[in-house]
Design a protein around this motif. Structure first.
Motif, short mmCIF file in Angstrom:
data_model
loop_
_atom_site.label_atom_id
_atom_site.label_comp_id
_atom_site.label_asym_id
_atom_site.label_seq_id
_atom_site.Cartn_x
_atom_site.Cartn_y
_atom_site.Cartn_z
N THR A 36 -0.91 32.78 -17.55
CA THR A 36 -1.33 32.33 -16.22
C THR A 36 -1.90 30.91 -16.33
O THR A 36 -1.59 30.20 -17.27
N GLY A 37 -2.70 30.51 -15.38
CA GLY A 37 -3.21 29.13 -15.37
C GLY A 37 -2.28 28.25 -14.55
O GLY A 37 -1.24 28.71 -14.06
N ASP A 38 -2.61 26.98 -14.44
CA ASP A 38 -1.79 26.05 -13.65
C ASP A 38 -0.46 25.74 -14.33
O ASP A 38 0.57 25.57 -13.68
N THR A 39 -0.51 25.64 -15.67
CA THR A 39 0.65 25.13 -16.40
C THR A 39 1.96 25.88 -16.13
O THR A 39 2.97 25.24 -15.87
N ASP A 67 -3.69 38.12 -20.52
CA ASP A 67 -5.11 38.36 -20.29
C ASP A 67 -5.42 38.68 -18.82
O ASP A 67 -4.56 38.51 -17.95
N TYR A 80 -5.63 37.67 -12.33
CA TYR A 80 -4.34 37.27 -12.86
C TYR A 80 -3.24 38.20 -12.37
O TYR A 80 -2.07 37.82 -12.32
N GLY A 132 0.16 29.07 -22.54
CA GLY A 132 -0.42 27.78 -22.16
C GLY A 132 -1.44 27.47 -23.24
O GLY A 132 -1.55 28.18 -24.23
N ILE A 133 -2.22 26.44 -23.04
CA ILE A 133 -3.26 26.13 -24.02
C ILE A 133 -4.49 25.58 -23.29
O ILE A 133 -4.35 24.79 -22.35
N GLY A 134 -5.66 26.03 -23.70
CA GLY A 134 -6.89 25.50 -23.11
C GLY A 134 -7.23 24.15 -23.74
O GLY A 134 -6.73 23.82 -24.82
N HIS A 138 -7.69 27.10 -26.87
CA HIS A 138 -7.55 28.56 -26.76
C HIS A 138 -6.14 28.95 -26.34
O HIS A 138 -5.45 28.20 -25.66
N PHE A 141 -7.03 34.30 -23.94
CA PHE A 141 -8.46 33.98 -23.83
C PHE A 141 -9.09 34.06 -25.21
O PHE A 141 -10.24 34.42 -25.35
N THR A 161 -14.27 26.77 -20.89
CA THR A 161 -13.23 27.50 -20.16
C THR A 161 -13.73 27.86 -18.76
O THR A 161 -13.01 27.73 -17.77
N ASN A 165 -11.97 26.59 -15.45
CA ASN A 165 -11.38 27.55 -14.51
C ASN A 165 -12.14 27.65 -13.19
O ASN A 165 -11.67 28.29 -12.25
N ARG A 167 -12.31 25.57 -11.05
CA ARG A 167 -11.54 24.93 -9.97
C ARG A 167 -10.78 25.95 -9.13
O ARG A 167 -10.39 25.67 -8.02
N PHE A 168 -10.58 27.16 -9.67
CA PHE A 168 -9.87 28.19 -8.91
C PHE A 168 -10.83 29.02 -8.05
O PHE A 168 -10.40 29.87 -7.29
N LYS A 202 -4.69 17.73 -22.35
CA LYS A 202 -4.27 18.70 -23.36
C LYS A 202 -3.90 18.01 -24.68
O LYS A 202 -3.58 18.65 -25.67
O1 LIG Z 1 -2.73 25.96 -17.60
P1 LIG Z 1 -4.17 25.69 -17.42
O2 LIG Z 1 -4.65 26.01 -16.04
O3 LIG Z 1 -4.58 24.34 -17.88
O4 LIG Z 1 -4.92 26.70 -18.36
C1 LIG Z 1 -4.75 26.69 -19.73
C2 LIG Z 1 -5.05 28.04 -20.30
O5 LIG Z 1 -6.24 28.50 -19.76
C3 LIG Z 1 -6.09 29.80 -19.23
O6 LIG Z 1 -5.87 29.68 -17.85
C4 LIG Z 1 -7.27 30.62 -19.49
O7 LIG Z 1 -8.40 29.86 -19.34
C5 LIG Z 1 -4.86 30.33 -19.91
O8 LIG Z 1 -4.35 31.40 -19.23
C6 LIG Z 1 -4.04 29.10 -19.96
O9 LIG Z 1 -3.07 29.19 -20.91
#
Ligand SMILES: O=P(O)(O)OC[C@H]1O[C@](O)(CO)[C@@H](O)[C@@H]1O
Length: 241
Positions: A36-39, A67, A80, A132-134, A138, A141, A161, A165, A167-168, A202
């Motif tokens: 999940t996440g924006d990416t 997660d 999610y 995706g990657i934090g 990360h 999670f 983190t 997050n 922002r959502f 990133k």
């Molecule tokens: O794609 P985003 O929103 O930058 O988030 C990056 C990572 O962070 C998470 O949203 C969790 O914090 C992961 O699911 C995602 O891979």
């Protein structure tokens, strides 16, 4: 580790969607791990398009999400579960019984985590895992830590983190502080992994993932040990490589 550097977010999304679609075309009953996440939102939009244009069929696909927040109901717009319904599942012909997302409201979290692992095994393991990657490196999670947590487990989220997050959510206080996440071993057991990243914020995490020491302080660095991982990253995310 294969590294595919693409022009921008749009190209990253298309490449990633094509890879997921090829996996499903080659093996229609594939088990796909989702993030999940924006990416990955653009990738999901592309996958929906490929489905609507008749190129890919989700009828026999099974999915496991990385997660879920602890304490959010499935229909909470920040969960999610809700995200996956909105971004992918409600637009394609996947069967509801083939969708697996950790239950953040489970009464017994230990049992929930064990059963999640068991179910992945029963279905033959994950064929393709999308990550995706934090900003802190990360994956799922799995936050920077002193050791790699192997299996699906309950995690306490990092300040960074929670901030990222928020922002959502309406306010930072609303961001859950705990989540259920697949472990590093669960992720590493996937036969194939693709990791997506876009944007300058990133770049450092990507640099450490590719060139850094393998350490639980940068969870994604463990991917250096995986035999089939492809990074699909745009120019900005690749800018420090
Ligand atoms: O794609 P985003 O929103 O930058 O988030 C990056 C990572 O962070 C998470 O949203 C969790 O914090 C992961 O699911 C995602 O891979």
């Amino acid at each position: 580790m294969k590294i595919l550097i693409v022009k921008d977010y749009d190209e990253m999304s298309k490449k990633a969607a094509n890879m997921v679609a090829s996996q499903i075309i080659l093996k229609p009953e594939s088990v796909i791990g989702l993030a999940t996440g924006d990416t990955p939102k653009g990738m999901y939009r592309q996958l929906v398009k490929l489905y609507k244009d008749g190129y890919v069929d989700f009828k026999n696909v099974k999915t496991f999400n990385l997660d879920e927040y602890y304490g959010l109901e499935k229909d909470n717009p920040q969960s999610y579960n809700y995200y996956m319904m909105e971004n992918l599942f409600k637009h394609v012909n996947i069967k509801r019984e083939n969708i697996n997302i950790p239950n953040g409201m489970a009464e017994d979290l230990e049992i929930e985590c064990e059963e999640y692992e068991k179910k992945i095994e029963e279905l033959g393991g994950i064929d393709l895992q999308v990550l995706g990657i934090g900003r802190n490196g990360h994956i799922g999670f799995n936050e920077p830590d002193l050791k790699f947590e192997a299996k699906t487990h309950l995690v306490r989220l990092d300040e960074d983190t929670i901030k990222a997050n928020s922002r959502f959510f309406n306010s930072i206080e609303e961001v859950p502080t705990m989540a259920i996440s697949m472990g590093i071993k669960t992720i590493m057991n996937a036969r194939k992994i693709i990791l997506l990243a876009s944007g300058k914020e990133k770049a450092e995490a990507i640099y450490k993932t590719v060139n850094g020491k393998i350490t639980p302080k940068v969870p994604a660095s463990v991917l250096q040990l995986h035999p089939d991982v492809t990074l699909i990253i745009d120019k900005e995310a690749a800018s420090l490589l």
